[in-house]
Design an enzyme around this catalytic site. Structure first.
Site: not given
Ligand SMILES: Cc1cc2nc3c(=O)[nH]c(=O)nc-3n(C[C@H](O)[C@H](O)[C@H](O)COP(=O)(O)OP(=O)(O)OC[C@H]3O[C@@H](n4cnc5c(N)ncnc54)[C@H](O)[C@@H]3O)c2cc1C
Length: 399
Positions: A148-149, A353, A380
């Site tokens: 992944g990373s 909120q 990304e």
């Protein structure tokens, strides 16, 4: 309605220095895309989200407006505009629906973008042009279950067998994976060379041994398609190697430099949508005998939202303008993506909120923005990876 490509030339659009305002032409593009998104997308947003339905019917409409190839030259089927206009388009789509925006972003800046950056003239004519015209849909597969990373840890392989490459392996989290006609995927061609042994390939839908796998059931952006992409002895012609063999990973980083600007625009658009919904709700909702907009606690939230959105917009535009000038935007793209992504998470949180209990239910758009924006701190390159990239850039330069 404008066709976004029929515009003045790039030279005409160039502005000298900073003027902090969009040009008239850019404002025209914004109005057109906004009108389109309000009329054609907004009425279906929750229906598509709830059903997790990919909105295929919207793609020809996007194509007819020139929105599937905004940053590519007209000779390759694009609208002939720049990254500044492209980010404007992504922002306006995301203001209404992040799912449609990410479909366009994955198609444009990743899939078509990689072919534009690294393709031969023949590949651009054969693959980029129909993608940019929106006749075909693209996807881009870098991420794998174990990479992944650390995308340099790619395990999918491509082996040359006379005049064909044979691909084997599995990608995960590919946006548009099920519906794409053209896939750009990274695979190892020389294991010993590490990251310099990863190459990029163009694979056409229908090629034997190439298929989409499991569709992910996601927290947000649920109308967009995120799937596994599987290669099982998938044979593709030798000429479908994209860029120099061994350069696929390096080219991917260049593609991501620009892709990250579009994720910043995605974040910006969703934050803008959440902010606008909060502003109008705060004016309408009455408690203690007055609109909640009259309470300073609510005013401060709105002020913070507006300020942070503007800050993100300037970072995004700076990166886009530099990209248009042909500059390397590793640092500026990461800064825009990091700030805009985290900003959008904060803004969507405050938007819920401001709506109180109504922010927690699906009748109000902020509930969906709250879920959708989280992708912007992950896709990304996570926020942690952006900080790593920015720090590396800062430390190797003078400041
Ligand atoms: C909706 C969606 C769409 C996507 N679309 C695409 C697509 O079209 N094509 C594609 O190729 N990919 C796509 N991705 C994949 C995406 O780019 C990855 O999810 C992302 O890069 C993170 O990889 P990972 O999920 O494996 O997380 P990991 O890399 O496992 O990270 C897990 C955590 O560890 C942290 N971490 C990892 N390494 C470091 C480090 N060196 N220092 C500090 N912290 C670290 C991360 O920041 C994160 O917090 C998509 C993902 C999603 C969710």
């Amino acid at each position: 309605m404008l066709y976004v490509g029929r515009a003045t030339s790039r030279t005409d659009r160039r502005r000298d220095g900073l003027n902090f305002r969009y040009s008239e032409e850019q404002e025209g593009i914004r109005r057109s895309v906004r009108e389109f998104a309000e009329n054609e997308i907004r009425p279906h947003v929750m229906e598509w989200d709830e059903a997790q339905r990919f909105p295929s019917e919207i793609l020809p409409k996007l194509a007819s407006l020139g929105l599937m190839g905004v940053p590519f030259p007209a000779e390759y089927g694009g609208a002939g505009l720049g990254y500044a206009e492209y980010t404007l388009v992504i922002e306006e789509l995301a203001r209404v629906d992040g799912s449609v925006a990410i479909i366009v972003a994955a198609h444009s800046s990743l899939s078509a973008g990689h072919i534009y950056v690294a393709g031969t003239e023949e590949q651009k004519r054969k693959y980029l042009a129909p993608l940019a015209r929106g006749e075909k849909l693209g996807c881009w597969s870098l991420t794998e279950p174990h990479a992944g990373s650390d995308a340099g840890g790619t395990r999918t392989t491509a082996r040359l067998d006379s005049d064909h490459w044979i691909l084997n392996g599995a990608k995960t989290f590919t946006s548009n994976g099920t519906y794409a006609d053209v896939c750009v995927a990274m695979a190892v061609t020389d294991k010993a060379a590490g990251k310099r042994g990863i190459s990029a390939f163009i694979i056409e839908k229908g090629t034997p041994g190439f298929r989409a796998g499991k569709k992910e059931n996601k927290l947000g952006l649920r109308a967009s398609d995120t799937t596994e992409v599987i290669f099982e002895d998938c044979r593709i012609p030798r000429e479908n190697c994209l860029g120099e063999p061994g350069q696929g990973f390096v080219d991917s980083l260049r593609v991501l430099d620009r892709g990250r600007i579009s994720i910043a625009a995605l974040a910006l658009g969703m934050a803008q949508g959440a902010y606008e919904a909060s502003l109008s709700y705060a004016r309408e909702r009455r408690q203690f005998g007055k609109p909640i907009a009259e309470f300073q606690a609510i005013q401060w939230k709105l002020a913070d939202m507006a300020t942070e959105i503007d800050a993100a917009r300037f970072l995004t535009l700076r990166a886009a303008e530099l990209a248009d000038r042909g500059c390397r935007v590793t640092r500026e793209g990461s800064m825009a993506k990091l700030y805009a992504g985290e900003m959008a998470v904060r803004v969507a949180n405050e938007a819920v909120q401001v709506h109180g209990g109504y922010g927690f239910i699906k009748d109000y758009p902020v509930e969906k923005f709250y879920r959708d924006v989280k992708l912007c701190t992950i896709g990304e390159g996570t926020s942690e990876i952006q900080r790593l990239v920015i720090a590396r850039e800062i430390l190797k330069s003078s400041g």
